[in-house]
Design an enzyme around this catalytic site. Structure first.
Site, PDB file in Angstrom:
ATOM      1  N   ASP A   1      97.378 125.511   3.291  1.00 12.57           N
ATOM      2  CA  ASP A   1      96.569 124.731   4.220  1.00 12.57           C
ATOM      3  C   ASP A   1      95.773 123.706   3.417  1.00 12.57           C
ATOM      4  OD1 ASP A   1      94.546 126.179   3.059  1.00 12.57           O
ATOM      5  OD2 ASP A   1      94.158 127.434   4.782  1.00 12.57           O
TER       6      ASP A   1
ATOM      7  N   ASP B   1     100.610 132.193  11.207  1.00 13.17           N
ATOM      8  CA  ASP B   1      99.896 132.873  10.128  1.00 13.17           C
ATOM      9  C   ASP B   1      98.623 133.463  10.717  1.00 13.17           C
ATOM     10  OD1 ASP B   1      97.186 131.510   8.868  1.00 13.17           O
ATOM     11  OD2 ASP B   1      98.368 130.103  10.047  1.00 13.17           O
TER      12      ASP B   1
END
Length: 371
Positions: free
Chosen positions: A89, A262
């Site tokens: 990320d 996720d």
């Protein structure tokens, strides 16, 4: 990265992501490895439960140990001994979580390091540099996670800033061989979500994520956004719902066409004694398990269920033994990977809705409707 769409069942999709480091069958769940480790798991154990891709955290790894230490080993794969793909990320969500400790400008975000208190400026360009140093297989653009709740004007301003940062992320990413995903923002406002997606598609990305959900909204609000947005998303690109979630959240998103997920829930819950079974969530700290010699789930073939009883796991938890957290985590992540494998099989065989009915039936719950 190559994305291949193999089968559809309604809006649900069965696909495959191909990378130089390996393939990822979708729908896929990515265990979260915030600090370069999926908590309580070795890389070999992750492979053993069927994980094909994991998530790393740019923000935390940038602060500690820092890219200079990681690059001494090669990249993040070498540092943590994980040979399969990694998605990182961008740091946007972690900066969002700092709340009053950060200042957002057109350039980027200034914040005080939670590690040593130093002032740091994180920009789209800096985020791309860090993710390149980490050797990520999938890089996420730097965005602002729209707060919840937000007025329409606040959500619009945030979304438009994220679009400008998306364009800068694309330029900074340059000719990197890693895939680059855009992130759709816009809060709970369908028109803003559409505008965000349109702007991202104009820039052009290898995949598209849906951000700004699982931030406090209810399931109905989340489904309202997904029901509006999913039909508009490019069919030829993978779709990633960030930070979601619980098994039923994943099932409902898969029914709507999401490919990737996720969440820290399976690992965090494992460490707190919440274990997933086909019938729902088991609280191993419940006193009724003190003398229970059965496995967590009779139908589960994970290492934990093949070798240990509920009574033993309750004992380990009561004594705060590290082994308890490890065995619980092995089970929960195995459950999640089994869930994804069953979803893929049901989609490929055109029997997803029958599988969904069984999933909710075992939990004594009604099947939610999908538009």
């Amino acid at each position: 990265m190559k994305f291949e769409l193999i089968a559809n069942d309604g809006a649900a999709r069965r696909g495959r992501l191909s990378f130089p480091r390996g393939t990822v069958e979708t729908p896929a769940f990515m265990p979260v490895g915030t600090y370069g480790t999926v908590k309580a798991m070795t890389p070999e154990e992750l492979e053993g439960i069927g994980a094909e891709i994991i998530l790393g955290n740019t923000f935390h790894l940038m602060l500690r140990p820092g890219t200079e230490v990681i690059q001494l080993h090669g990249d993040l794969h070498d540092f943590m001994h994980w040979e399969k793909p990694i998605l990182t990320d961008s740091g946007g969500f972690q900066v969002f979580s700092l709340a009053d400790l950060r200042k957002i400008t057109e350039e980027g975000v200034k914040f005080r390091s939670p590690v040593d208190g130093s002032e740091i400026l994180l920009t789209p360009e800096r985020s791309m540099d860090v993710q390149r140093a980490l050797g990520s297989d999938i890089v996420m653009i730097f965005d602002e996670c729209t707060p919840y709740p937000a007025t329409e004007d606040q959500a619009r301003e945030s979304m438009e800033l994220s679009l400008r940062w998306a364009a800068r992320s694309k330029v900074a990413h340059g000719d990197s061989p890693s895939a680059l995903f855009g992130i759709v923002q816009g809060g709970m406002y369908p028109a803003l979500r559409s505008r965000s997606l349109e702007g991202l598609v104009d820039v052009g990305f290898d995949g598209y994520a849906i951000g700004g959900l699982s931030v406090g909204e209810g399931m109905e609000e989340r489904h309202h956004v997904l029901d509006h947005l999913m039909p508009e998303m490019p069919a030829e690109r993978p779709r990633y719902l960030m930070g979601v979630g619980k098994p039923e959240d994943i099932v409902e998103a898969v029914r709507r066409g999401v490919d990737m997920f996720d969440c820290v829930i399976p690992t965090r819950n494992a460490r707190n004694g919440f274990l997933y079974t086909r019938e729902g969530v088991m609280r191993i700290r419940n006193s009724r398990f003190r003398t229970d010699t059965g496995p967590i789930d009779e139908s589960c073939d994970c290492y934990t269920c093949r070798n240990y009883s509920r009574a033993y796991l309750k004992h380990l938890d009561k004594c705060n033994e590290i082994l308890g957290a490890r065995l619980n985590t092995i089970h929960n992540l195995h459950y999640y990977q089994t869930l994804m494998r069953e979803l893929r099989g049901a989609i490929a065989e055109g029997r997803l809705e029958a599988w969904v009915a069984e999933f909710y039936g075992r939990r004594s719950q009604a099947v939610p409707s999908v538009p």
